[in-house]
Design an enzyme around this catalytic site. Structure first.
Site, PDB file in Angstrom:
ATOM      1  N   LEU A  65       0.840  -1.191   0.000  1.00 45.43           N
ATOM      2  CA  LEU A  65       0.000   0.000   0.000  1.00 45.43           C
ATOM      3  C   LEU A  65       0.882   1.250   0.000  1.00 45.43           C
ATOM      4  O   LEU A  65       0.621   2.212  -0.717  1.00 45.43           O
ATOM      5  CB  LEU A  65      -0.909  -0.012   1.238  1.00 45.43           C
ATOM      6  CG  LEU A  65      -2.238   0.747   1.139  1.00 45.43           C
ATOM      7  CD1 LEU A  65      -3.065   0.258  -0.031  1.00 45.43           C
ATOM      8  CD2 LEU A  65      -3.022   0.599   2.428  1.00 45.43           C
ATOM      9  N   SER A 105      18.380   2.385  -1.719  1.00 44.19           N
ATOM     10  CA  SER A 105      17.229   1.498  -1.648  1.00 44.19           C
ATOM     11  C   SER A 105      17.249   0.573  -2.863  1.00 44.19           C
ATOM     12  O   SER A 105      18.129   0.679  -3.727  1.00 44.19           O
ATOM     13  CB  SER A 105      15.936   2.312  -1.634  1.00 44.19           C
ATOM     14  OG  SER A 105      15.855   3.124  -0.494  1.00 44.19           O
ATOM     15  N   THR A 106      16.264  -0.310  -2.948  1.00 42.69           N
ATOM     16  CA  THR A 106      16.170  -1.242  -4.073  1.00 42.69           C
ATOM     17  C   THR A 106      14.826  -1.073  -4.751  1.00 42.69           C
ATOM     18  O   THR A 106      13.788  -1.054  -4.083  1.00 42.69           O
ATOM     19  CB  THR A 106      16.318  -2.699  -3.589  1.00 42.69           C
ATOM     20  OG1 THR A 106      17.466  -2.806  -2.747  1.00 42.69           O
ATOM     21  CG2 THR A 106      16.487  -3.640  -4.760  1.00 42.69           C
ATOM     22  N   LYS A 143      15.941 -11.281   0.403  1.00 44.16           N
ATOM     23  CA  LYS A 143      15.844  -9.867   0.802  1.00 44.16           C
ATOM     24  C   LYS A 143      15.496  -9.842   2.293  1.00 44.16           C
ATOM     25  O   LYS A 143      14.336  -9.966   2.677  1.00 44.16           O
ATOM     26  CB  LYS A 143      14.778  -9.122   0.003  1.00 44.16           C
ATOM     27  CG  LYS A 143      14.710  -7.634   0.313  1.00 44.16           C
ATOM     28  CD  LYS A 143      13.653  -6.938  -0.542  1.00 44.16           C
ATOM     29  CE  LYS A 143      13.651  -5.434  -0.279  1.00 44.16           C
ATOM     30  NZ  LYS A 143      13.283  -5.101   1.112  1.00 44.16           N
ATOM     31  N   LYS A 302       9.023  -9.035  -4.938  1.00 45.75           N
ATOM     32  CA  LYS A 302       8.248  -9.185  -3.710  1.00 45.75           C
ATOM     33  C   LYS A 302       6.882  -9.775  -4.020  1.00 45.75           C
ATOM     34  O   LYS A 302       6.361  -9.641  -5.131  1.00 45.75           O
ATOM     35  CB  LYS A 302       8.088  -7.823  -3.010  1.00 45.75           C
ATOM     36  CG  LYS A 302       9.409  -7.123  -2.708  1.00 45.75           C
ATOM     37  CD  LYS A 302       9.209  -5.825  -1.971  1.00 45.75           C
ATOM     38  CE  LYS A 302       8.797  -6.064  -0.544  1.00 45.75           C
ATOM     39  NZ  LYS A 302       8.734  -4.802   0.237  1.00 45.75           N
ATOM     40  N   CYS A 393     -24.385   4.487  23.160  1.00 43.01           N
ATOM     41  CA  CYS A 393     -25.516   5.209  23.770  1.00 43.01           C
ATOM     42  C   CYS A 393     -26.844   4.473  23.645  1.00 43.01           C
ATOM     43  O   CYS A 393     -27.874   4.967  24.099  1.00 43.01           O
ATOM     44  CB  CYS A 393     -25.643   6.596  23.161  1.00 43.01           C
ATOM     45  SG  CYS A 393     -26.165   6.581  21.422  1.00 43.01           S
ATOM     46  N   CYS A 406     -24.941   5.823  14.043  1.00 48.23           N
ATOM     47  CA  CYS A 406     -25.676   6.302  15.211  1.00 48.23           C
ATOM     48  C   CYS A 406     -26.089   7.745  14.941  1.00 48.23           C
ATOM     49  O   CYS A 406     -25.229   8.618  14.758  1.00 48.23           O
ATOM     50  CB  CYS A 406     -24.803   6.228  16.457  1.00 48.23           C
ATOM     51  SG  CYS A 406     -25.570   6.995  17.908  1.00 48.23           S
ATOM     52  N   CYS A 412     -24.258  10.991  22.261  1.00 46.27           N
ATOM     53  CA  CYS A 412     -23.587   9.696  22.202  1.00 46.27           C
ATOM     54  C   CYS A 412     -22.173   9.866  22.751  1.00 46.27           C
ATOM     55  O   CYS A 412     -21.370  10.608  22.180  1.00 46.27           O
ATOM     56  CB  CYS A 412     -23.530   9.187  20.762  1.00 46.27           C
ATOM     57  SG  CYS A 412     -22.629   7.629  20.586  1.00 46.27           S
TER      58      CYS A 412
END
Length: 648
Positions: A65, A105-106, A143, A302, A393, A406, A412
């Site tokens: 994500l 980084s990769t 990895k 991955k 509530c 609600c 509430c």
């Protein structure tokens, strides 16, 4: 989806980051697994915070994500420093030192087809160098999902930003060993902990192995259980040079891709979140080079998710600040990706109803990257478990689209307490009305914002606060009315769905605060950036808060009126209609004040330079990235003094 909230540990990490964003909006995005309501600045803040928390051992969104959100931001701002730089490892503040060698980084791939495209680039480089493509070899290694570090034989460094890190040689002084009884000084690698050891000895004390990895290099107060794990040889520094691998031709790799990947993925007894593929030829590496973020001759493969089938014990309703009631499936405890999962949120009650989520149902649960689990699908349905009344509530619940809601906005407890917290947090101009004090007041009968402003010092004392605290709380309430605050921030503080700060500011460019309550769905849907669904939610939400809003508004807050769009467009200001980005340290005042002033003069203020930017105003200590981006996009760069001369 359950309403996500950053905990105190996560907030302490966030405070060290340079983000000035309303965290509640990011919390909603994390809850909903959606960035639809975020503008570019908010999305960037979510990326920075998610990266920092993941590397600190407290992840909040899944790796895939995060990757997809990053791609969305990169598509709009391909030259932004965050996109073209290495995502930093996070440690407590300390002196940074230059790394002996850059640690990048990769780049990532999630399919065989993407790997084949990467191989085509390797072969193209070989052809450019007149190297026989049949002789090209690829190395495949696990990895490791650990803490990236570099060992030069004398010091151990964190990866940091890829160029500078921190000296954490203390880890070796504590007894950390090199994997496979290797020697010191083998360069880049990862600090990892044996999975079986973690499961048997530490899983009941630590949420995930990243907590252990961070603890190994902590400056002080190392947990004795972590020290014991180091002494037992369960924690090691694993140099990439020593790691198990497969080396062969690119032809053999593609021909037996699945088997090779599976073998290497499971080659070591440590957490692994993919495999690394890289060309071995030094000439090809030199020819292909690297971006500021990735080596072009290397890529990570991955797989997004790890899943398990889990039985539902019951479905528990939870009422959020907005009134939506979220279903939480209580599960038979099951280990997934090294953690015991005993509950998972269901998207909404329509999913509970239509998919048969109830006691005895079998769900496929996915957990990727050691983060919050989610429901992939319902394997075996059961009789759905749906509440009739609000758990907070006991009001009768109503359906709104897919959600149970609600309707009791005023009384509430689940809604009123959180509404009060949200209001004072969004105002941001007093310190006394945090969650603890508000919880105390709501438990004693305070339910509404206007009731807070009716309180006198002696009444605070009657609620159990000391004399000095009572006076301070009263004084802060008065100050919150007198301190200047933008009208859009004031409106946003009431927590209406779809009315974060950005949308409030856009609406108030067309309507005054009071006029906005008379706007229809059709009126709002006509405005740029507002779809019909958003307009309906905004109009309904404004109607729900109107009575309370007018009471609070009547206390005479010192509101800065948002300039109307028509006024901005006709303004004689030299920067009216321009888009300006401020960067660096300013001498004449805070950058936030300069941004506010620029808006008052009719300018739009951006956070990153792109083709729509008119001016880049550069203060002190400005990096080359924004300057180069300005040059590449034909943006005029002004010094702080030149900008002040322009607007004056």
């Amino acid at each position: 989806m359950t309403e996500f909230k950053f905990n105190n540990t996560q907030l302490s990490t966030i405070q060290d980051l340079e983000v000035d964003i309303e965290l509640n909006k990011l919390e909603v995005a994390i809850s909903n697994n959606s960035i639809q309501e975020l503008d570019d600045e908010e999305l960037l803040a979510l990326l920075k915070i998610s990266n920092a928390l993941y590397r600190s051992g407290y992840p909040v969104i899944e790796n895939n994500l995060y990757d997809s959100y990053r791609e969305v931001f990169a598509s709009k701002h391909p030259n932004h420093p965050y996109i073209i730089s290495v995502e930093s490892e996070v440690l407590s503040s300390g002196k940074t030192v230059a790394l002996p060698q850059k640690m990048l980084s990769t780049d990532k791939a999630y399919s065989k087809e993407e790997i084949e495209k990467w191989l085509d680039k390797i072969l193209k480089a070989a052809e450019d160098l007149d190297i026989d493509t049949k002789a090209i070899e690829i190395r495949v290694t696990p990895k490791l999902d650990g803490y990236a570090a570099y060992d030069d034989g004398e010091k151990l460094y964190t990866r940091g930003d890829g160029v500078k890190g921190q000296d954490v040689s203390r880890a070796f002084e504590r007894g950390l060993k090199v994997a496979k009884n290797g020697e010191r000084g083998l360069g880049a690698g990862e600090i990892v902990i044996d999975k079986a050891y973690f499961e048997a000895n530490l899983s009941q004390f630590f949420e995930n192995s990243r907590n252990i990895q961070a603890a190994i290099i902590a400056e002080k107060n190392v947990d004795e259980r972590v020290l014991e794990a180091i002494n037992d040889g369960a924690c090691v520094f694993y140099p990439f040079a020593l790691i198990d691998d497969w080396v062969g031709s690119h032809i053999d790799l593609i021909a037996d891709f699945e088997n090779i990947i599976d073998k290497i993925w499971n080659a070591v007894g440590y957490d692994v979140d993919g495999v690394i593929l890289e060309a071995t030829d030094s000439l090809i590496k030199e020819h292909m080079g690297a971006t500021r973020k990735f080596h072009r001759w290397q890529i990570a493969f991955k797989i997004n998710d790890e899943a398990a089938e889990v039985e539902v014990i019951s479905v528990t309703p939870q009422t959020s600040r907005t009134g939506r009631v979220t279903p939480v499936a209580e599960l038979v405890p099951t280990r997934i990706s090294g953690a015991t999962i005993s509950r998972v949120t269901v998207h909404h009650y329509n999913m509970v109803k239509t998919n048969g989520v109830g006691p005895g149902a079998i769900l496929q649960i996915v957990r990727s990257g050691l983060v919050i689990p989610k429901i992939e699908k319902v394997i075996k349905p059961a009789d759905p478990q749906i509440p009739e009344s609000c758990p907070s509530c006991q009001s009768h619940l109503i359906w709104e689209s897919d959600h149970l809601v609600c309707p009791n906005k005023s009384d509430c407890p689940a809604q009123t307490e959180n509404t009060l917290v949200h209001f004072f947090k969004t105002l941001g101009n007093n310190d006394g009305f945090g969650p603890k004090n508000i919880e105390k007041l709501t438990n004693l009968g305070i339910r509404h914002i206007h009731q807070m402003y009716d309180l006198k010092p002696h009444q605070f004392a009657a609620y159990g606060f000391g004399e000095k605290t009572s006076k301070n709380l009263f004084d802060q309430l008065q100050a919150s009315r007198e301190i200047e605050i933008e009208d859009w921030r004031f409106l946003s503080a009431f927590g209406v769905s779809r009315l974060g700060g950005g949308n409030c500011e856009r609406l108030l460019q067309h309507y005054s605060l009071l006029e906005l309550f008379e706007a229809t769905v059709e009126d709002i849907a006509k405005l740029d950036g507002f779809a019909i669904v958003s307009a309906e939610a905004i109009v309904e939400g404004l109607a729900n808060i109107k009575e309370e809003f007018l009471k609070v508004y009547g206390y005479g807050f010192n509101l800065i009126t948002t300039p109307k769009l028509s006024e901005l467009e006709s303004s004689s200001s030299p920067i009216a209609g321009s888009t300006i980005v401020f960067t660096g340290k300013m001498l004449q005042g805070k950058r936030s004040e300069m941004e506010k002033h620029a808006k008052a003069l009719g300018a739009k203020v951006g956070s990153s330079v792109n083709s729509k930017t008119t001016y880049l105003v550069a203060g002190l200590k400005v990096g080359e990235t924004k300057i180069n981006s300005a040059k590449n996009n034909g943006v005029q760069v002004l010094s702080e003094q030149e900008y002040l001369e322009l607007i004056n």
